[in-house]
Design an enzyme around this catalytic site. Structure first.
Site, mmCIF file in Angstrom:
data_model
loop_
_atom_site.group_PDB
_atom_site.id
_atom_site.type_symbol
_atom_site.label_atom_id
_atom_site.label_comp_id
_atom_site.label_asym_id
_atom_site.label_seq_id
_atom_site.Cartn_x
_atom_site.Cartn_y
_atom_site.Cartn_z
ATOM 1 N N PHE A 1 0.835 -1.204 0.000
ATOM 2 C CA PHE A 1 0.000 0.000 0.000
ATOM 3 C C PHE A 1 0.875 1.262 0.000
ATOM 4 O O PHE A 1 1.065 1.885 -1.043
ATOM 5 C CB PHE A 1 -0.937 -0.010 1.203
ATOM 6 C CG PHE A 1 -1.856 1.186 1.259
ATOM 7 C CD1 PHE A 1 -2.356 1.774 0.103
ATOM 8 C CD2 PHE A 1 -2.229 1.734 2.480
ATOM 9 C CE1 PHE A 1 -3.194 2.869 0.157
ATOM 10 C CE2 PHE A 1 -3.070 2.828 2.540
ATOM 11 C CZ PHE A 1 -3.551 3.393 1.377
ATOM 12 N N GLN B 1 4.337 6.097 5.238
ATOM 13 C CA GLN B 1 4.032 7.499 5.541
ATOM 14 C C GLN B 1 5.057 8.077 6.503
ATOM 15 O O GLN B 1 5.513 7.410 7.430
ATOM 16 C CB GLN B 1 2.625 7.608 6.162
ATOM 17 C CG GLN B 1 2.193 9.028 6.481
ATOM 18 C CD GLN B 1 0.769 9.096 7.001
ATOM 19 O OE1 GLN B 1 -0.012 8.177 6.778
ATOM 20 N NE2 GLN B 1 0.428 10.164 7.684
#
Length: 578
Positions: free
Chosen positions: A378, A381
């Protein structure tokens, strides 16, 4: 049934006397209701603490609502009803069951009408130390008139003696704050020479000894212990506030010093005026100082319309347009403890978001921060302040709006995009995709792409995480290096353009002034000290000779003579009398 009195638009004689007495002597005895104005206790306010009630209880001797946290310690200490002064104990308390609506307001469970200061409220005793609270209208209609002496909720039988009137707007004497015994005792503490009889006390209060002595502190009265505690709390609060202000000043000074020291070789540009017509796509605007001074006496008198200087926001928006026209990419290197990531920044497509990322990177705001969220297949971050996993600010402070371009999508691996908590909440955090994320398009602003170090990105993805998706092995940003910065280049180009515009204006003004000076100097001026003081009788003034004036007079005389020769011929008709 008693008719409710309509609202009056005048004062009665009693109200006029009372208001006059209070206006003349504000310190007069406010306890005597015959002189002062009646002050009814609002429904939902404790009769002892005068604060909002959380757990409602009452005493059958006074039929006034108290807060359980306030009345229990009072009864244990004094053993009297604080309203009537009669003997009372904790066992005499009646717990009130009052229903609340979705807005946290007390209401009647039958009519579903919220209670206010004008509602008729009653309570029906249940026999177990509790009472259910209803509107008097519901009890009169469904119990009294129907002769149904069972509780409307529990179904228990009751009599008229079990009905307690908590509030009746037509007879609010028992809810008058001026008649409360503990209020009178506090006033007595303020005036020891005054007896309780003068304030309106009764024999039960005298026998019970009343409430403890209180000291006044503004509108709220406290005893000596409470005053000492409040003074200590106020001193600690003031000390804490001063410490926080000093700490804030030190932090601001440190931040300013960090910004100045982390300029990384940037040249300080000299200040130059920028007007609205200097901007890209701008037009000439005026300050409207003349019209403002004409209509407002508080402004200085101005007779001309000067050009308006552009604001910092307008200058920045113009710079972003220049960056778009340059069609140049930015390049930044992110050094981590696992390796380096080379990033291409789309300054030509999303210049605002690119300016934020490059600005933070050039100021070193990412140094020491970590990638705190890692989800395989995915994204990863980071970008929060060092030592934190939340928060952050943009390079301008606060947040800025989203910036989308249909040519930039979350397509493939290594796409850089801004992390946010909703529309228009972009700050400093960003994420790098491990795979395509089409569902994030037009929700997060894409501003770059990893063009070097994909093997480092793969090693980041393979690090184990906990249940909160936090990497077990810390991934830290050591340094950020800005190789190509189109934003700064555009600012430099624009600054040079503004300087040239001001220099050209200055040269035009100087040339115009010189031409005017030369024209003034070319006009001959006679020196009154050297010129002969001889009057020229042949001229009128400096330019008109007397001979011309004589010719003009002769021409006028000739015209008059010519006008006299054109006379109407005499007719032979005579008059029309015959």
């Amino acid at each position: 049934m008693v008719k409710r009195q309509k609202e009056k638009l005048y004062q009665s004689a009693r109200e006029y006397r009372a208001n006059t007495a209070r206006r003349i002597n504000p310190n007069a005895d406010r306890g005597a209701t015959s002189v002062g104005v009646q002050r009814n206790l609002p429904f939902g306010i404790c009769a002892l603490s005068l604060n909002k009630i959380s757990v409602p209880v009452c005493i059958a001797t006074s039929n006034v609502v108290f807060d359980n946290a306030s009345i229990v310690p009072y009864l244990m200490k004094h053993g009297v009803d604080p309203v009537t002064g009669k003997c009372a104990a904790v066992r005499d308390l009646i717990q009130l069951n009052i229903e609340k609506d979705e807005r946290d307001r007390w209401q009647c469970p039958i009519l579903c009408k919220p209670f206010n200061d004008h509602s008729r409220v009653v309570a029906i005793l249940q026999g177990d130390g509790t009472a259910n609270v209803y509107s008097k209208e519901a009890v009169d209609e469904l119990n009294v008139r129907a002769r149904n002496w069972t509780d409307l909720v529990t179904g228990r039988s009751f009599s008229k003696k079990d009905v307690l009137v908590l509030q009746n707007p037509d007879d609010a004497s028992h809810r008058d704050i001026n008649n409360f015994v503990h209020i009178k005792d506090r006033r007595l503490a303020h005036r020891p020479s005054t007896s309780r009889d003068e304030v309106g006390g009764d024999d039960n209060t005298k026998k019970s000894g009343g409430a403890a002595a209180f000291q006044f502190s503004g509108n709220v009265r406290h005893n000596s212990t409470a005053c000492r505690i409040l003074e200590k709390v106020a001193a600690e609060t003031a000390k804490r506030k001063i410490h926080e202000e000093e700490k804030k000043k030190v932090a601001e000074a440190a931040q300013l010093a960090a910004v100045e020291s982390s300029g990384k070789g940037k040249k300080k540009r000299p200040a130059v005026k920028v007007y609205t017509d200097d901007l890209v796509g701008g037009y000439k605007q005026h300050t409207a100082a003349g019209s403002g001074s004409l209509t407002c006496t508080g402004m200085a008198v101005a007779r001309g319309g000067e050009r308006r200087e552009a604001t910092e926001k307008e200058i920045f928006e113009s710079t972003l347009l220049v960056v778009r026209k340059m069609k140049k990419k930015g390049y930044v290197q992110i050094e981590t403890n696992l390796g380096n990531l080379n990033v291409e920044v789309h300054c030509d497509l999303v210049p605002r978001t690119a300016a934020n990322f490059i600005g933070l990177a050039s100021l070193g705001k990412y140094e020491g921060s970590i990638f705190h969220r890692n989800i395989p297949n995915f994204m990863i971050q980071g970008g929060a302040p060092p030592g934190k996993t939340k928060g952050g600010e943009s390079v301008w402070g606060g947040s800025f709006a989203d910036e989308f371009d249909d040519r930039l999508k979350h397509d493939g691996r290594g796409v850089l995009s801004m992390a946010n908590s909703g529309p228009g909440t972009n700050k400093s955090q960003f994420f790098i995709t491990f795979d395509s994320c089409g569902h994030l398009d037009r929700k997060h602003s894409v501003f770059g792409k990893v063009v070097g170090g994909l093997e480092v990105l793969k090693s980041m993805e393979e690090i184990e995480t906990d249940k909160k998706d936090r990497p077990r092995t810390e991934i830290q940003i050591l340094r950020t290096n800005v190789f190509v910065d189109p934003i700064t280049e555009a600012e430099d180009v624009e600054h040079l353009r503004y300087e040239k515009a001001r220099e050209n204006e200055k040269q035009k003004t100087t040339g115009r002034d010189r031409a005017a000076q030369k024209k003034i100097e070319s006009i001959p001026v006679a020196d009154p000290l050297t010129a002969p003081a001889v009057a020229d009788n042949n001229r009128i003034g400096k330019y008109i000779p007397i001979s011309k004036l004589k010719n003009i007079d002769e021409a006028v005389v000739v015209k008059k003579k010519e006008g006299k020769s054109h006379r109407a011929k005499a007719t032979t008709y005579g008059d029309f009398s015959s």
